[in-house]
Design a protein around this motif. Structure first.
Motif, short mmCIF file in Angstrom:
data_model
loop_
_atom_site.label_atom_id
_atom_site.label_comp_id
_atom_site.label_asym_id
_atom_site.label_seq_id
_atom_site.Cartn_x
_atom_site.Cartn_y
_atom_site.Cartn_z
N MET A 1 -24.42 -13.27 -12.42
CA MET A 1 -24.03 -11.83 -12.04
C MET A 1 -23.29 -11.83 -10.87
SD MET A 1 -25.99 -8.07 -12.39
CE MET A 1 -26.51 -8.55 -10.66
N THR A 2 -21.79 -11.20 -11.54
CA THR A 2 -21.09 -11.73 -10.25
C THR A 2 -21.01 -10.09 -9.05
OG1 THR A 2 -19.58 -11.81 -12.06
CG2 THR A 2 -18.71 -11.00 -9.74
N PRO A 3 -21.03 -10.17 -7.56
CA PRO A 3 -21.30 -9.98 -6.90
C PRO A 3 -20.21 -8.47 -6.68
CG PRO A 3 -20.76 -11.50 -5.60
CD PRO A 3 -21.01 -11.49 -7.50
N VAL A 4 -20.65 -7.16 -6.67
CA VAL A 4 -19.92 -5.66 -6.96
C VAL A 4 -20.49 -5.21 -5.16
CG1 VAL A 4 -18.65 -3.91 -7.67
CG2 VAL A 4 -19.86 -5.98 -8.91
N GLY A 5 -19.05 -4.79 -4.32
CA GLY A 5 -19.41 -4.73 -3.27
C GLY A 5 -18.69 -3.32 -2.77
N ARG A 6 -19.02 -2.51 -2.10
CA ARG A 6 -17.98 -1.60 -1.67
C ARG A 6 -17.78 -1.40 -0.48
NH1 ARG A 6 -21.27 2.26 1.25
NH2 ARG A 6 -22.69 3.30 0.07
N PHE A 7 -17.07 -0.16 -0.01
CA PHE A 7 -16.64 -0.33 1.57
C PHE A 7 -16.12 1.47 0.99
CE2 PHE A 7 -12.89 0.04 5.41
CZ PHE A 7 -13.65 0.62 5.65
N ALA A 8 -17.21 2.11 1.73
CA ALA A 8 -17.15 3.89 1.67
C ALA A 8 -16.91 4.29 2.75
CB ALA A 8 -17.62 4.10 1.05
N PRO A 9 -15.60 4.62 3.34
CA PRO A 9 -15.55 5.13 4.74
C PRO A 9 -15.21 6.27 4.60
CG PRO A 9 -13.27 4.29 3.73
CD PRO A 9 -14.04 3.53 2.85
N THR A 10 -15.33 6.94 5.48
CA THR A 10 -14.77 8.81 5.44
C THR A 10 -13.05 8.95 6.42
OG1 THR A 10 -16.92 9.26 5.79
CG2 THR A 10 -15.57 11.09 6.14
N PRO A 11 -12.44 9.37 5.37
CA PRO A 11 -11.04 9.37 5.84
C PRO A 11 -10.83 11.02 6.77
CG PRO A 11 -11.00 10.67 3.65
CD PRO A 11 -12.23 9.49 3.69
N SER A 12 -11.68 11.02 7.72
CA SER A 12 -12.04 11.95 8.76
C SER A 12 -10.97 11.65 9.97
CB SER A 12 -13.04 12.46 8.79
OG SER A 12 -14.56 12.04 9.63
N GLY A 13 -10.28 10.58 10.27
CA GLY A 13 -9.93 10.51 11.44
C GLY A 13 -9.35 8.88 11.63
N ARG A 14 -9.00 8.50 12.26
CA ARG A 14 -8.53 6.62 11.97
C ARG A 14 -9.83 5.94 12.40
NH1 ARG A 14 -3.04 5.24 13.37
NH2 ARG A 14 -3.35 2.71 12.59
N THR A 187 -25.18 7.63 -3.75
CA THR A 187 -26.35 7.09 -5.18
C THR A 187 -25.36 7.16 -6.66
OG1 THR A 187 -28.17 7.89 -4.36
CG2 THR A 187 -28.34 7.39 -6.31
N VAL A 188 -24.93 8.29 -6.76
CA VAL A 188 -24.12 8.51 -8.10
C VAL A 188 -22.76 7.09 -8.47
CG1 VAL A 188 -22.63 9.81 -9.86
CG2 VAL A 188 -25.14 10.53 -8.92
N ASP A 189 -21.71 7.39 -7.52
CA ASP A 189 -20.60 6.94 -6.70
C ASP A 189 -21.53 5.30 -7.50
OD1 ASP A 189 -19.47 9.39 -6.38
OD2 ASP A 189 -19.13 8.95 -4.33
N ASP A 190 -22.51 4.98 -6.19
CA ASP A 190 -22.38 2.93 -6.51
C ASP A 190 -23.45 2.74 -8.00
OD1 ASP A 190 -21.69 2.84 -4.11
OD2 ASP A 190 -23.88 2.99 -2.77
N GLY A 191 -23.89 3.80 -8.07
CA GLY A 191 -24.83 3.71 -9.63
C GLY A 191 -23.29 3.21 -10.94
N GLU A 192 -22.58 4.34 -10.81
CA GLU A 192 -21.34 4.32 -12.08
C GLU A 192 -20.16 2.93 -11.86
OE1 GLU A 192 -19.63 8.12 -12.86
OE2 GLU A 192 -21.53 8.90 -13.25
N ALA A 193 -20.69 2.98 -10.61
CA ALA A 193 -19.53 1.79 -10.45
C ALA A 193 -19.71 0.14 -10.42
CB ALA A 193 -18.24 1.94 -8.65
N GLY A 194 -21.33 0.41 -10.35
CA GLY A 194 -21.79 -1.15 -10.63
C GLY A 194 -21.75 -1.64 -8.81
N VAL A 195 -21.54 -0.41 -8.38
CA VAL A 195 -22.60 -2.03 -6.80
C VAL A 195 -23.82 -2.20 -6.77
CG1 VAL A 195 -22.60 -1.71 -4.51
CG2 VAL A 195 -20.67 -0.32 -5.72
N THR A 196 -23.72 -3.40 -6.44
CA THR A 196 -24.66 -4.20 -6.50
C THR A 196 -25.10 -4.89 -5.57
OG1 THR A 196 -23.85 -6.69 -6.53
CG2 THR A 196 -23.89 -5.53 -9.06
N GLU A 197 -24.20 -4.74 -4.20
CA GLU A 197 -24.58 -4.49 -2.28
C GLU A 197 -24.13 -3.50 -1.72
OE1 GLU A 197 -23.21 -9.18 -2.58
OE2 GLU A 197 -21.98 -8.68 -0.80
N VAL A 198 -25.03 -3.72 -0.42
CA VAL A 198 -24.18 -2.38 -0.30
C VAL A 198 -24.65 -2.47 1.91
CG1 VAL A 198 -24.97 -0.18 0.68
CG2 VAL A 198 -25.05 0.00 -1.24
#
Length: 300
Positions: A1-14, A187-198
């Motif tokens: 299975m192709t791994p799917v990762g994510r970067f999920a920053p909070t845009p509250s500053g640099r 949880t919803v965002d990662d699940g729906e995006a198919g994320v396999t590694e956090v």
């Protein structure tokens, strides 16, 4: 299975150097395995976040060479999606309204763990309709948790165990103002995006069992977790967006992308010593076995 990762920053500053480090390791893990990278803006708190900061985040990632394959909608646009999952929990009798104030939760009467965080004692779990009506205000909503130990094999920290009932208690999934909290949204965002590694900072390790519980309730598979060490300033403080000398605006004025990535790679053990290297070159050298587990003091 192709791994799917994510970067999920909070845009509250640099982005500061700690954000960059977590994002770099997430990117290296996925790219070294030929996987897919997802970008998501975690902007649930719209009072603190902005589109301008989101644009700066994208530009800083491009400057570093940390590209992505797709970007999912920001959390601020997904309330209706979260509504559906929230209602599925309520339909199963797993939610109840909570009227506890912050001061009450942090009082000496509430049980606390060794790190000072409170364990919710279930104060509002069994209120009668009349008792709830007497408060006269909108409640937060908590999900009932089982008396069960959750265990995960973290790629960096090893085995981590937590009993949600004794170490956390029923936790909030929607605030009194109607805003969904991090635990449900991610949880919803990662699940729906198919994320396999956090891959994220060590400070979020305690969140993993709560998300694993929600993943099971929503029918999502558990991803592989990796909680990387925290970057500390030279005097031992955790980095934050208040440290303007270590944010991307300041760093870009005095360093090349290769120098910055090489500094981080040397500090965390991916290279034997700090030396300029591109993200693509470092991906060919990446190994989880090389990565340090303990917090890292860094002078840049």
């Amino acid at each position: 299975m192709t791994p799917v990762g994510r970067f999920a920053p909070t845009p509250s500053g640099r982005m500061h150097l700690g954000n960059v480090f977590a994002g770099l390791i997430a990117w290296l893990s996925v790219r070294s395995a030929g996987g897919e990278m997802v970008l998501r803006m975690e902007d649930l708190d719209t009072q603190r976040t902005s589109g301008e900061y989101a644009d700066l985040l994208r530009e800083d990632l491009r400057w570093l060479g940390l590209n992505w394959d797709r970007e999912t909608p920001p959390q601020s646009r997904r309330s209706r999606v979260y509504d559906g999952y929230f209602e599925s929990l309520r339909d199963r009798g797993l939610l109840y309204p909570c009227y506890c104030t912050r001061s009450r939760l942090h009082s000496v009467n509430a049980p606390h763990l060794s790190d000072g965080t409170y364990v919710y004692p279930g104060t509002c779990r069994d209120l009668t309709p009349a008792q709830r009506a007497a408060f006269g205000r909108e409640p937060a909503w908590r999900v009932r948790v089982p008396d069960r130990v959750w265990e995960l094999e973290d790629r960096v920290q090893g085995v981590f165990r937590q009993n949600l009932q004794t170490d956390c208690g029923d936790f909030v999934v929607r605030r009194a103002d109607g805003v969904y909290v991090y635990q449900l949204a991610v949880t919803v965002d990662d699940g729906e995006a198919g994320v396999t590694e956090v891959v994220r900072g060590m400070d979020l390790l305690g969140s993993a069992p709560r998300q694993m519980y929600l993943q099971e309730l929503f029918g999502f598979p558990h991803p592989q977790y990796a909680h990387v060490p925290m970057l500390l300033s030279a005097d031992g403080r955790r980095l934050s967006k208040r440290d303007r000398d270590l944010d991307m605006g300041a760093l870009r004025r005095r360093m090349t992308p290769e120098a910055l990535i090489g500094t981080l790679a040397g500090a965390c053990g991916l290279l034997d010593r700090p030396e300029p290297i591109s993200a693509d070159e470092l991906a060919m050298e990446f190994s989880w076995e090389k990565l340090r587990r303990e917090d890292i003091r860094l002078t840049v």
